[in-house]
Design a protein around this motif. Structure first.
Motif, PDB file in Angstrom:
ATOM      1  N   VAL A  54       0.837  -1.204   0.000  1.00 44.63           N
ATOM      2  CA  VAL A  54       0.000   0.000   0.000  1.00 44.63           C
ATOM      3  C   VAL A  54       0.875   1.258   0.000  1.00 44.63           C
ATOM      4  CG1 VAL A  54      -1.721   1.288   1.328  1.00 44.63           C
ATOM      5  CG2 VAL A  54      -1.913  -1.180   1.131  1.00 44.63           C
ATOM      6  N   LEU A  55       1.924   1.246   0.814  1.00 45.99           N
ATOM      7  CA  LEU A  55       2.851   2.382   0.832  1.00 45.99           C
ATOM      8  C   LEU A  55       3.562   2.523  -0.506  1.00 45.99           C
ATOM      9  CD1 LEU A  55       4.583   2.353   4.335  1.00 45.99           C
ATOM     10  CD2 LEU A  55       3.152   4.129   3.355  1.00 45.99           C
ATOM     11  N   ARG A  56       3.954   1.398  -1.065  1.00 46.87           N
ATOM     12  CA  ARG A  56       4.612   1.443  -2.380  1.00 46.87           C
ATOM     13  C   ARG A  56       3.708   2.094  -3.420  1.00 46.87           C
ATOM     14  NH1 ARG A  56       7.650  -4.266  -3.687  1.00 46.87           N
ATOM     15  NH2 ARG A  56       9.248  -4.054  -2.088  1.00 46.87           N
ATOM     16  N   ARG A  57       2.449   1.718  -3.427  1.00 48.03           N
ATOM     17  CA  ARG A  57       1.498   2.268  -4.402  1.00 48.03           C
ATOM     18  C   ARG A  57       1.325   3.777  -4.201  1.00 48.03           C
ATOM     19  NH1 ARG A  57      -3.524  -0.915  -6.486  1.00 48.03           N
ATOM     20  NH2 ARG A  57      -1.727  -2.197  -6.887  1.00 48.03           N
ATOM     21  N   GLN A  58       1.207   4.202  -2.943  1.00 42.36           N
ATOM     22  CA  GLN A  58       1.047   5.632  -2.659  1.00 42.36           C
ATOM     23  C   GLN A  58       2.284   6.422  -3.102  1.00 42.36           C
ATOM     24  OE1 GLN A  58      -1.545   7.373  -1.567  1.00 42.36           O
ATOM     25  NE2 GLN A  58      -2.810   5.541  -1.454  1.00 42.36           N
ATOM     26  N   LEU A  59       3.454   5.851  -2.869  1.00 42.54           N
ATOM     27  CA  LEU A  59       4.677   6.556  -3.256  1.00 42.54           C
ATOM     28  C   LEU A  59       4.888   6.535  -4.765  1.00 42.54           C
ATOM     29  CD1 LEU A  59       6.932   5.560  -0.273  1.00 42.54           C
ATOM     30  CD2 LEU A  59       6.156   7.847  -0.872  1.00 42.54           C
ATOM     31  N   ARG A  60       4.382   5.520  -5.433  1.00 37.29           N
ATOM     32  CA  ARG A  60       4.422   5.539  -6.901  1.00 37.29           C
ATOM     33  C   ARG A  60       3.514   6.646  -7.439  1.00 37.29           C
ATOM     34  NH1 ARG A  60       4.221  -0.583  -6.763  1.00 37.29           N
ATOM     35  NH2 ARG A  60       6.412  -1.171  -6.857  1.00 37.29           N
ATOM     36  N   ASN A  61       2.376   6.852  -6.784  1.00 41.45           N
ATOM     37  CA  ASN A  61       1.509   7.969  -7.157  1.00 41.45           C
ATOM     38  C   ASN A  61       2.216   9.305  -6.919  1.00 41.45           C
ATOM     39  OD1 ASN A  61      -0.522   6.213  -7.888  1.00 41.45           O
ATOM     40  ND2 ASN A  61      -1.596   6.372  -5.933  1.00 41.45           N
TER      41      ASN A  61
END
Length: 156
Positions: A54-61
């Protein structure tokens, strides 16, 4: 992804996991920026340090926002996952041109928080371990003495 989101919902460990992940990310990003790596490349590398999807996805955004000319602090503020402390400090660091120092401060604070949490947890765990050892020893003693008492009763 569901398990990653569930990690943050665990009552006692959720905040600890989040702070640990953010400290690791902030420290990595800080070191890469101090080494002279451009922010986009540093973000791309730092995302792989995280274990939580979830953190990875947010940081990719956030990376996509940066690519389009946005700010990292603003992108973090839009996400409800990141603490206000981190997003505000990153935004101030970006505006002042001292992003590496801001990330270092974030990492320091979260590392101290996680160390303190582990120390408290270890102090709380000691009495529980002693109690469990007492129960195990008591069970063994009863298991050994019970047959002896039964033999004594049968003899009488």
């Amino acid at each position: 992804r569901f398990l990653s989101l569930l990690e943050f919902k665990i009552p006692v460990l959720g905040k600890f996991i989040l702070k640990n992940e953010l400290a690791r990310f902030s420290r990595t990003l800080e070191m890469l920026i101090k080494s002279g790596i451009p922010i986009l490349k540093a973000m791309e590398i730092s995302v792989f340090v995280l274990n939580n999807e979830v953190l990875r996805r947010q940081l990719r955004n956030s990376y996509k926002d940066l690519e389009q000319g946005g700010s990292l602090g603003g992108s973090l503020k839009k996400s409800k996952l990141f603490p206000v402390f981190m997003s505000n400090l990153v935004a101030v660091g970006e505006e002042s041109g001292k992003l590496a120092e801001a990330l270092s401060e974030v990492a320091d604070v979260y590392e101290r928080d996680t160390d303190e949490y582990l120390r408290v947890l270890a102090n709380l765990l000691e009495p529980v371990m002693i109690l469990l050892m007492g129960v195990v020893v008591g069970f063994i003693v009863i298991a050994m003495l019970l047959p002896i008492f039964e033999i004594n009763i049968m003899i009488r």
